[in-house]
Motif scaffolding. Structure first.
Motif, PDB file in Angstrom:
ATOM      1  N   GLU A 102      -2.134  -2.981  10.370  1.00 43.88           N
ATOM      2  CA  GLU A 102      -0.804  -2.325  10.054  1.00 43.88           C
ATOM      3  C   GLU A 102      -1.097  -0.965   9.120  1.00 43.88           C
ATOM      4  OE1 GLU A 102       0.950  -5.564   7.828  1.00 43.88           O
ATOM      5  OE2 GLU A 102       1.069  -6.698   9.648  1.00 43.88           O
ATOM      6  N   LEU A 103      -2.185  -0.995   8.418  1.00 44.55           N
ATOM      7  CA  LEU A 103      -2.267  -0.050   7.535  1.00 44.55           C
ATOM      8  C   LEU A 103      -2.836   1.097   8.354  1.00 44.55           C
ATOM      9  CD1 LEU A 103      -4.776  -1.615   4.715  1.00 44.55           C
ATOM     10  CD2 LEU A 103      -2.250  -1.224   4.780  1.00 44.55           C
ATOM     11  N   LYS A 104      -3.407   1.180   9.339  1.00 44.39           N
ATOM     12  CA  LYS A 104      -3.726   2.067  10.287  1.00 44.39           C
ATOM     13  C   LYS A 104      -2.540   2.917  10.734  1.00 44.39           C
ATOM     14  CE  LYS A 104      -8.096   0.221  12.246  1.00 44.39           C
ATOM     15  NZ  LYS A 104      -8.723  -0.179  13.106  1.00 44.39           N
ATOM     16  N   ILE A 105      -1.480   2.429  10.627  1.00 42.47           N
ATOM     17  CA  ILE A 105      -0.317   3.169  11.105  1.00 42.47           C
ATOM     18  C   ILE A 105       0.340   3.948  10.139  1.00 42.47           C
ATOM     19  CG2 ILE A 105       2.245   2.624  11.972  1.00 42.47           C
ATOM     20  CD1 ILE A 105       1.267  -0.116  13.027  1.00 42.47           C
ATOM     21  N   ILE A 106      -0.014   3.413   8.694  1.00 40.45           N
ATOM     22  CA  ILE A 106       0.505   4.348   7.783  1.00 40.45           C
ATOM     23  C   ILE A 106       0.104   5.997   7.854  1.00 40.45           C
ATOM     24  CG2 ILE A 106       0.454   4.631   5.279  1.00 40.45           C
ATOM     25  CD1 ILE A 106       0.168   1.957   4.787  1.00 40.45           C
ATOM     26  N   PRO A 107       0.973   6.860   8.085  1.00 40.84           N
ATOM     27  CA  PRO A 107       0.383   8.310   8.402  1.00 40.84           C
ATOM     28  C   PRO A 107      -0.250   8.868   6.942  1.00 40.84           C
ATOM     29  CG  PRO A 107       2.898   8.353   7.839  1.00 40.84           C
ATOM     30  CD  PRO A 107       2.498   6.850   7.927  1.00 40.84           C
ATOM     31  N   ILE A 108      -1.149   9.786   7.213  1.00 48.11           N
ATOM     32  CA  ILE A 108      -1.613  10.531   6.300  1.00 48.11           C
ATOM     33  C   ILE A 108      -0.568  11.727   5.832  1.00 48.11           C
ATOM     34  CG2 ILE A 108      -3.882  10.155   6.966  1.00 48.11           C
ATOM     35  CD1 ILE A 108      -4.284  12.867   8.178  1.00 48.11           C
ATOM     36  N   LYS A 109      -0.945  12.163   4.631  1.00 48.42           N
ATOM     37  CA  LYS A 109       0.175  13.113   4.147  1.00 48.42           C
ATOM     38  C   LYS A 109      -0.463  14.436   4.588  1.00 48.42           C
ATOM     39  CE  LYS A 109       2.490  11.716   0.452  1.00 48.42           C
ATOM     40  NZ  LYS A 109       3.824  12.104   0.228  1.00 48.42           N
TER      41      LYS A 109
ATOM     42  N   VAL B 227      -2.524  14.991  -5.436  1.00 51.59           N
ATOM     43  CA  VAL B 227      -2.089  15.859  -4.382  1.00 51.59           C
ATOM     44  C   VAL B 227      -2.244  15.136  -3.243  1.00 51.59           C
ATOM     45  CG1 VAL B 227      -2.853  18.087  -5.812  1.00 51.59           C
ATOM     46  CG2 VAL B 227      -4.634  16.740  -4.527  1.00 51.59           C
ATOM     47  N   PRO B 228      -1.855  15.827  -1.994  1.00 51.44           N
ATOM     48  CA  PRO B 228      -2.016  15.111  -0.806  1.00 51.44           C
ATOM     49  C   PRO B 228      -3.504  14.710  -0.477  1.00 51.44           C
ATOM     50  CG  PRO B 228      -0.450  16.780  -0.677  1.00 51.44           C
ATOM     51  CD  PRO B 228      -0.882  16.970  -2.099  1.00 51.44           C
TER      52      PRO B 228
ATOM     53  N   VAL C 291       0.843  -1.281  -0.327  1.00 46.42           N
ATOM     54  CA  VAL C 291      -0.046  -0.040   0.021  1.00 46.42           C
ATOM     55  C   VAL C 291       0.772   1.304   0.072  1.00 46.42           C
ATOM     56  CG1 VAL C 291      -1.761   1.261   1.424  1.00 46.42           C
ATOM     57  CG2 VAL C 291      -2.139  -1.062   1.141  1.00 46.42           C
ATOM     58  N   ARG C 292       1.900   1.217   0.861  1.00 44.84           N
ATOM     59  CA  ARG C 292       3.007   2.409   0.740  1.00 44.84           C
ATOM     60  C   ARG C 292       3.380   2.444  -0.822  1.00 44.84           C
ATOM     61  NH1 ARG C 292       4.552   0.398   6.146  1.00 44.84           N
ATOM     62  NH2 ARG C 292       4.300   2.436   7.645  1.00 44.84           N
ATOM     63  N   GLU C 293       3.800   1.573  -1.369  1.00 46.83           N
ATOM     64  CA  GLU C 293       4.202   1.528  -2.822  1.00 46.83           C
ATOM     65  C   GLU C 293       3.137   2.170  -3.702  1.00 46.83           C
ATOM     66  OE1 GLU C 293       5.553  -2.187  -4.225  1.00 46.83           O
ATOM     67  OE2 GLU C 293       6.982  -2.579  -2.692  1.00 46.83           O
ATOM     68  N   PHE C 294       1.984   1.829  -3.379  1.00 47.21           N
ATOM     69  CA  PHE C 294       0.800   2.367  -4.307  1.00 47.21           C
ATOM     70  C   PHE C 294       0.586   3.751  -3.935  1.00 47.21           C
ATOM     71  CE2 PHE C 294      -3.864   3.227  -3.938  1.00 47.21           C
ATOM     72  CZ  PHE C 294      -4.351   3.137  -5.251  1.00 47.21           C
ATOM     73  N   LEU C 295       0.671   4.068  -2.835  1.00 46.60           N
ATOM     74  CA  LEU C 295       0.677   5.775  -2.494  1.00 46.60           C
ATOM     75  C   LEU C 295       1.832   6.402  -3.157  1.00 46.60           C
ATOM     76  CD1 LEU C 295      -0.079   5.541   1.204  1.00 46.60           C
ATOM     77  CD2 LEU C 295      -1.993   5.700  -0.614  1.00 46.60           C
ATOM     78  N   LYS C 296       2.817   5.928  -3.198  1.00 45.97           N
ATOM     79  CA  LYS C 296       3.922   6.391  -3.813  1.00 45.97           C
ATOM     80  C   LYS C 296       3.741   6.662  -5.382  1.00 45.97           C
ATOM     81  CE  LYS C 296       8.270   8.223  -3.614  1.00 45.97           C
ATOM     82  NZ  LYS C 296       8.376   9.408  -2.887  1.00 45.97           N
ATOM     83  N   TYR C 297       3.083   5.378  -5.793  1.00 42.56           N
ATOM     84  CA  TYR C 297       2.663   5.609  -7.260  1.00 42.56           C
ATOM     85  C   TYR C 297       1.710   6.525  -7.474  1.00 42.56           C
ATOM     86  CZ  TYR C 297      -0.309   3.994 -11.004  1.00 42.56           C
ATOM     87  OH  TYR C 297      -1.094   3.840 -11.942  1.00 42.56           O
ATOM     88  N   LEU C 298       0.885   6.878  -6.793  1.00 40.78           N
ATOM     89  CA  LEU C 298      -0.228   7.944  -6.770  1.00 40.78           C
ATOM     90  C   LEU C 298       0.556   9.385  -6.737  1.00 40.78           C
ATOM     91  CD1 LEU C 298      -2.794   6.542  -4.471  1.00 40.78           C
ATOM     92  CD2 LEU C 298      -2.880   6.411  -6.946  1.00 40.78           C
ATOM     93  N   GLU C 299       1.442   9.458  -6.008  1.00 39.06           N
ATOM     94  CA  GLU C 299       2.164  10.837  -5.864  1.00 39.06           C
ATOM     95  C   GLU C 299       3.317  11.217  -7.290  1.00 39.06           C
ATOM     96  OE1 GLU C 299       4.864  13.404  -2.940  1.00 39.06           O
ATOM     97  OE2 GLU C 299       4.472  11.089  -2.422  1.00 39.06           O
ATOM     98  N   THR C 300       4.140  10.198  -7.636  1.00 32.56           N
ATOM     99  CA  THR C 300       4.976  10.073  -8.498  1.00 32.56           C
ATOM    100  C   THR C 300       4.446  10.062  -9.885  1.00 32.56           C
ATOM    101  OG1 THR C 300       5.833   7.975  -8.172  1.00 32.56           O
ATOM    102  CG2 THR C 300       6.954   9.525  -6.878  1.00 32.56           C
TER     103      THR C 300
END
Length: 331
Positions: free
Chosen positions: A113-120, A82-83, A68-77
């Motif tokens: 585990e997903l709940k620990i991922i910080p929001i932008k 936007v955040p 999911v972190r990789e996915f969020l990075k994909y969304l950004e890059t």
């Protein structure tokens, strides 16, 4: 065999979540549901592109915190989201996994585990407000040779003087104006119910000119329409728009400025704080009862002071503030 069973279970969960009948039982609003479904569609595209996996091949483990972190990075890059959009996508993934956790214990572990991922962190937009020159250009724009022009100039000066809400302006009566000494005005609001604000010399001058022409009865609306009734909210907004349009030839920069009654109210707050008065006095002046609103204005004023110094109180010609404390409570 075990892997195939996991795939089958997760595929069924995914189909149930995307099914309109199941989604209709959710507490999510229709627009939110659409955004969440769109997120899953984009996630499936991401999995096909980066992991060569179709929806029918996914298991709960394919939505781990790492992926999911990789996915969020994909969304950004790659998608240049936007955040705020990225945060919505993360919320959608969590929502789906919360749904999946009802049927799949493994999904429950991953959800934690997903709940620990910080929001932008969202960059707060700078608070818009006008310069003293812009405000004065707008106030002086109405044509004083007309009845409506006299009213509008007095009304706009009062809006700025008091940092008033539109609801407070349209509810004013002739009896709310006190012209003894430098003068003051009584405002009726929701938060502090009622407050008295001193009139600056400019405002008093314009109100006196208006009252001399209008000759209003004691309980008449202070700023009426042609029928003698109080202006409506849309009426005040329309008169402000016309004043801004009339001020543009004098100050062309206004053509690129957004000017609303709320922005004029913010402007009063920022200008008051830039003179060095306390946030508590400013809060009373504007009828603010919410500490978060006070903090918002003080932060904006602090940012403004980083660019411009304090405005001296005695600079009446450029910034016509004349303080009268006799009608204010002790702070």
């Amino acid at each position: 065999m075990k892997k195939s069973k996991e795939v089958s279970i997760f595929n069924k969960i995914l189909q149930d979540y995307l099914d309109s009948d199941s989604a209709a039982q959710s507490d999510l609003r229709p627009k939110t549901l659409l955004a969440y479904r769109d997120t899953l569609r984009i996630f499936l595209e991401f999995m096909r592109k980066h992991y060569s996996k179709d929806a029918s091949d996914l298991t709960a483990g394919d939505m781990s915190a790492r992926i999911v972190r990789e996915f969020l990075k994909y969304l950004e890059t790659e998608r240049h989201n936007v955040p705020k959009t990225i945060n919505i996508r993360l919320a959608a993934i969590r929502s789906f996994m919360a749904f999946a956790a009802i049927h799949d214990p493994k999904a429950h572990t991953i959800l934690n585990e997903l709940k620990i991922i910080p929001i932008k962190r969202l960059n707060k937009p700078n608070m818009q407000y006008l310069s003293p020159e812009e405000v004065l250009a707008i106030i002086h724009a109405p044509d004083l040779s007309t009845w409506s022009g006299m009213r509008d100039r007095a009304m706009l000066a009062t809006l700025y003087n008091c940092g008033a809400r539109v609801s407070e302006i349209v509810s004013l009566h002739r009896s709310d104006i006190y012209l003894n000494g430098s003068g003051s005005i009584r405002l009726h609001s929701g938060g502090l119910k009622e407050r008295r604000v001193p009139l600056w010399s400019m405002t008093r001058h314009h109100i006196l000119g208006w009252l001399g022409m209008a000759r209003l009865e004691t309980e008449a609306a202070l700023f009426p329409n042609r029928k003698g009734q109080s202006l409506t909210r849309s009426g005040v907004e329309d008169r402000l728009r016309k004043a801004v349009a009339a001020a543009i030839p004098r100050l062309p920069c206004l053509a690129h400025r957004r000017v609303t009654p709320e922005i004029l109210r913010r402007t009063t707050a920022i200008h008051l704080l830039k003179t060095g008065i306390s946030p508590r006095l400013m809060a009373f002046w504007l009828g603010l009862s919410n500490s978060a609103s006070v903090r918002k204005y003080t932060e904006a004023a602090a940012a403004a002071l980083a660019e411009f110094p304090l405005e001296p109180l005695e600079t009446q010609a450029r910034f016509p503030i004349h303080f009268l404390y006799q009608d204010l409570p002790t702070f």
